[in-house]
Design an enzyme around this catalytic site. Structure first.
Site, PDB file in Angstrom:
ATOM      1  N   CYS A 114      32.593  33.227  53.434  1.00  0.00           N
ATOM      2  CA  CYS A 114      31.682  32.216  52.337  1.00  0.00           C
ATOM      3  C   CYS A 114      31.841  30.663  52.885  1.00  0.00           C
ATOM      4  CB  CYS A 114      32.827  32.176  50.889  1.00  0.00           C
ATOM      5  SG  CYS A 114      33.119  33.721  50.093  1.00  0.00           S
ATOM      6  N   HIS A 250      30.507  25.314  47.943  1.00  0.00           N
ATOM      7  CA  HIS A 250      30.648  26.996  47.009  1.00  0.00           C
ATOM      8  C   HIS A 250      30.763  26.965  45.701  1.00  0.00           C
ATOM      9  CE1 HIS A 250      31.365  31.026  48.212  1.00  0.00           C
ATOM     10  NE2 HIS A 250      32.930  31.056  47.501  1.00  0.00           N
ATOM     11  N   ASN A 280      29.985  34.164  42.016  1.00  0.00           N
ATOM     12  CA  ASN A 280      29.967  34.017  44.005  1.00  0.00           C
ATOM     13  C   ASN A 280      29.083  34.548  44.993  1.00  0.00           C
ATOM     14  OD1 ASN A 280      31.434  33.082  46.154  1.00  0.00           O
ATOM     15  ND2 ASN A 280      32.780  33.778  45.800  1.00  0.00           N
TER      16      ASN A 280
HETATM   17  N1  ACO Z   1      39.338  41.433  32.996  1.00  0.00           N
HETATM   18  C1  ACO Z   1      40.706  41.203  32.203  1.00  0.00           C
HETATM   19  N2  ACO Z   1      41.825  40.946  32.315  1.00  0.00           N
HETATM   20  C2  ACO Z   1      42.064  40.343  34.261  1.00  0.00           C
HETATM   21  C3  ACO Z   1      40.492  40.447  35.254  1.00  0.00           C
HETATM   22  C4  ACO Z   1      39.295  40.885  33.843  1.00  0.00           C
HETATM   23  N3  ACO Z   1      38.444  40.759  34.586  1.00  0.00           N
HETATM   24  N4  ACO Z   1      41.034  40.253  36.050  1.00  0.00           N
HETATM   25  C5  ACO Z   1      41.836  39.921  36.337  1.00  0.00           C
HETATM   26  N5  ACO Z   1      42.728  40.557  34.479  1.00  0.00           N
HETATM   27  C6  ACO Z   1      44.267  40.506  34.220  1.00  0.00           C
HETATM   28  C7  ACO Z   1      45.267  40.724  35.796  1.00  0.00           C
HETATM   29  O1  ACO Z   1      45.738  41.900  36.013  1.00  0.00           O
HETATM   30  C8  ACO Z   1      46.508  39.869  35.522  1.00  0.00           C
HETATM   31  O2  ACO Z   1      47.048  40.866  34.088  1.00  0.00           O
HETATM   32  P1  ACO Z   1      48.313  41.322  34.483  1.00  0.00           P
HETATM   33  O3  ACO Z   1      49.212  39.612  34.095  1.00  0.00           O
HETATM   34  O4  ACO Z   1      48.366  41.992  33.207  1.00  0.00           O
HETATM   35  O5  ACO Z   1      49.216  41.441  34.817  1.00  0.00           O
HETATM   36  C9  ACO Z   1      46.210  38.754  34.458  1.00  0.00           C
HETATM   37  O6  ACO Z   1      44.584  38.466  33.959  1.00  0.00           O
HETATM   38  C10 ACO Z   1      46.203  37.447  34.782  1.00  0.00           C
HETATM   39  O7  ACO Z   1      45.981  37.443  36.560  1.00  0.00           O
HETATM   40  P2  ACO Z   1      45.888  36.644  37.066  1.00  0.00           P
HETATM   41  O8  ACO Z   1      45.260  36.673  38.712  1.00  0.00           O
HETATM   42  O9  ACO Z   1      47.148  35.998  37.289  1.00  0.00           O
HETATM   43  O10 ACO Z   1      44.607  35.402  36.705  1.00  0.00           O
HETATM   44  P3  ACO Z   1      44.741  34.029  37.432  1.00  0.00           P
HETATM   45  O11 ACO Z   1      44.841  32.848  36.195  1.00  0.00           O
HETATM   46  O12 ACO Z   1      44.722  34.058  38.124  1.00  0.00           O
HETATM   47  O13 ACO Z   1      42.493  34.306  37.386  1.00  0.00           O
HETATM   48  C11 ACO Z   1      40.987  34.551  39.222  1.00  0.00           C
HETATM   49  C12 ACO Z   1      42.596  35.298  38.511  1.00  0.00           C
HETATM   50  C13 ACO Z   1      39.953  34.266  38.254  1.00  0.00           C
HETATM   51  C14 ACO Z   1      40.774  35.434  40.520  1.00  0.00           C
HETATM   52  C15 ACO Z   1      41.573  33.195  39.861  1.00  0.00           C
HETATM   53  O14 ACO Z   1      42.688  33.843  40.570  1.00  0.00           O
HETATM   54  C16 ACO Z   1      40.682  32.609  40.750  1.00  0.00           C
HETATM   55  O15 ACO Z   1      39.419  31.957  40.863  1.00  0.00           O
HETATM   56  N6  ACO Z   1      40.852  32.648  42.223  1.00  0.00           N
HETATM   57  C17 ACO Z   1      39.992  32.410  43.107  1.00  0.00           C
HETATM   58  C18 ACO Z   1      39.305  33.382  44.103  1.00  0.00           C
HETATM   59  C19 ACO Z   1      38.456  32.900  44.075  1.00  0.00           C
HETATM   60  O16 ACO Z   1      37.265  32.832  43.363  1.00  0.00           O
HETATM   61  N7  ACO Z   1      37.743  34.343  45.466  1.00  0.00           N
HETATM   62  C20 ACO Z   1      37.066  34.517  45.745  1.00  0.00           C
HETATM   63  C21 ACO Z   1      36.202  34.452  47.062  1.00  0.00           C
HETATM   64  S1  ACO Z   1      37.290  33.104  48.110  1.00  0.00           S
HETATM   65  C22 ACO Z   1      36.095  32.264  47.582  1.00  0.00           C
HETATM   66  O17 ACO Z   1      34.791  31.977  47.826  1.00  0.00           O
HETATM   67  C23 ACO Z   1      36.587  29.966  47.946  1.00  0.00           C
END
Ligand code: ACO
Length: 323
Positions: A114, A250, A280
């Site tokens: 990224c 980003h 993204n």
């Molecule tokens: N739909 C429904 N539920 C979901 C989904 C979905 N698409 N994805 C995950 N869940 C569930 C998980 O399974 C989990 O369930 P559980 O509690 O039963 O195990 C629950 O939602 C909570 O999951 P978390 O991982 O705690 O959710 P969080 O609030 O952390 O959000 C997210 C997840 C959106 C991925 C967040 O962590 C995030 O934005 N991280 C940054 C990652 C990113 O942007 N990466 C891109 C590349 S890096 C970059 O570009 C900077």
């Protein structure tokens, strides 16, 4: 007189097909509400069958060249930031060079995921200021849809395909004049390699693999690292938050954008946000956001732009530009 790197044209390209959150909810256990709440994403563009990263890059490059009023033969160097190349080798940039029908200069790919565009901007700026080249095309282009595990709801909702490009040219400026790329700042921390990676590779599994991510950890590092590299860029130039006209970040996640802006004390009105429509797009996201805001008239010549990105590696960086 000193030479500074100017952004003289921007361009971008998105594949035609739009996939909404509701579309995804038909194939994985998710909802539009969950995706919007946690990420701000509403839809993403997905490349058509047979449409490759080089096609996206070529279209964005053409638009940037047109905006710059230049022809491809005037370009000395092409960098394509991508983590989704057409082939394992040669570089996708080689194909783009051929598509642009230019045999002069040189072309290479840059793999910083990224952060690929910010890294590319930094490399090109250094080549130009050293006088080794005068013009460069820096492209970020991705078909992330090809790396996605469409059964993994943790990642498949986050990414999209697209490309963005800038044409850069070295111009002499008066002593003390600060116009163009003011500075770039790059970082990486390979100890965090596993936080976000593809589960394959030519040397490992001989397949491309799929995106795997520890989302919470990536999130935490993103806000901290992005705020700190923005501080570093401002400090290097004796500038403060109030001097930034536009943060062009980003586009990973609305909550990362909000968290970073809050940490910097920047109002949302000065942050370019395209994540809702594009999701993204990895290396394409910063030049896509830049081109969007240039074309809709928000970004004006003379304004101070802070571009930043973080990606797998981890890699991160910033580029401060007097546009
Ligand atoms: N739909 C429904 N539920 C979901 C989904 C979905 N698409 N994805 C995950 N869940 C569930 C998980 O399974 C989990 O369930 P559980 O509690 O039963 O195990 C629950 O939602 C909570 O999951 P978390 O991982 O705690 O959710 P969080 O609030 O952390 O959000 C997210 C997840 C959106 C991925 C967040 O962590 C995030 O934005 N991280 C940054 C990652 C990113 O942007 N990466 C891109 C590349 S890096 C970059 O570009 C900077």
């Amino acid at each position: 007189m000193p030479i500074m790197t100017q952004i003289i044209g921007t361009g971008s390209y998105l594949p035609e097909r739009v996939v909404t959150n509701d579309d995804l909810a038909k194939t994985v256990d998710t909802t539009d509400e969950w995706i919007r709440d946690r990420t701000g994403i509403r839809q993403r563009h997905i490349a058509a069958e047979g449409e490759l990263t080089s096609d996206l890059a070529f279209n964005a490059a053409n638009r940037a060249l047109e905006a710059a009023g230049m022809v491809p033969q005037e370009i000395d160097m092409i960098i394509v930031g991508t983590t989704t190349p057409d082939h394992t080798f040669p570089a996708t940039s080689a194909r783009v060079q051929a598509m642009l029908n230019t045999g002069n200069g040189f072309a290479f790919d840059l793999q910083a995921v990224c952060s690929g565009f910010i890294y590319g901007l930094s490399v090109a700026d250094n080549f130009i200021r050293m006088g080794q080249i005068n013009t460069a095309l820096v492209i970020g282009a991705e078909t992330m849809s090809r790396l996605i595990d469409w059964q993994d709801r943790n990642t498949c909702v986050l990414f999209g395909d697209g490309a963005g490009a800038v044409v850069l040219r070295g111009e002499e400026v008066a002593e003390g004049e600060k116009r163009g790329v003011l500075s770039t700042h790059l970082h990486s921390n390979g100890h965090l390699y596993d936080l976000l990676h593809a589960s394959g590779g030519p040397s490992w599994t001989q397949t491309a693999g799929h995106i795997r991510m520890q989302g919470k950890d990536v999130f935490r590092h993103a806000v901290t690292n992005l705020a700190s590299v923005v501080d570093e860029a401002l400090e290097a130039n004796g500038l403060g938050y109030d001097d930034i006209d536009w943060l062009v970040p980003h586009q990973a996640n609305q909550r990362i954008l909000d968290g970073t802006a809050r940490k910097l004390g920047l109002p949302k009105s000065r942050v370019v946000v395209t994540v809702a429509e594009h999701a993204n797009t990895s290396a394409a996201s910063v030049p896509l956001a830049l081109d969007t805001a240039v074309r809709d008239g928000r970004i004006q010549r003379g304004q101070l732009l802070m571009m930043e990105a973080m990606g797998a590696g981890l890699t991160w960086g910033a580029g401060l530009v007097r546009f």
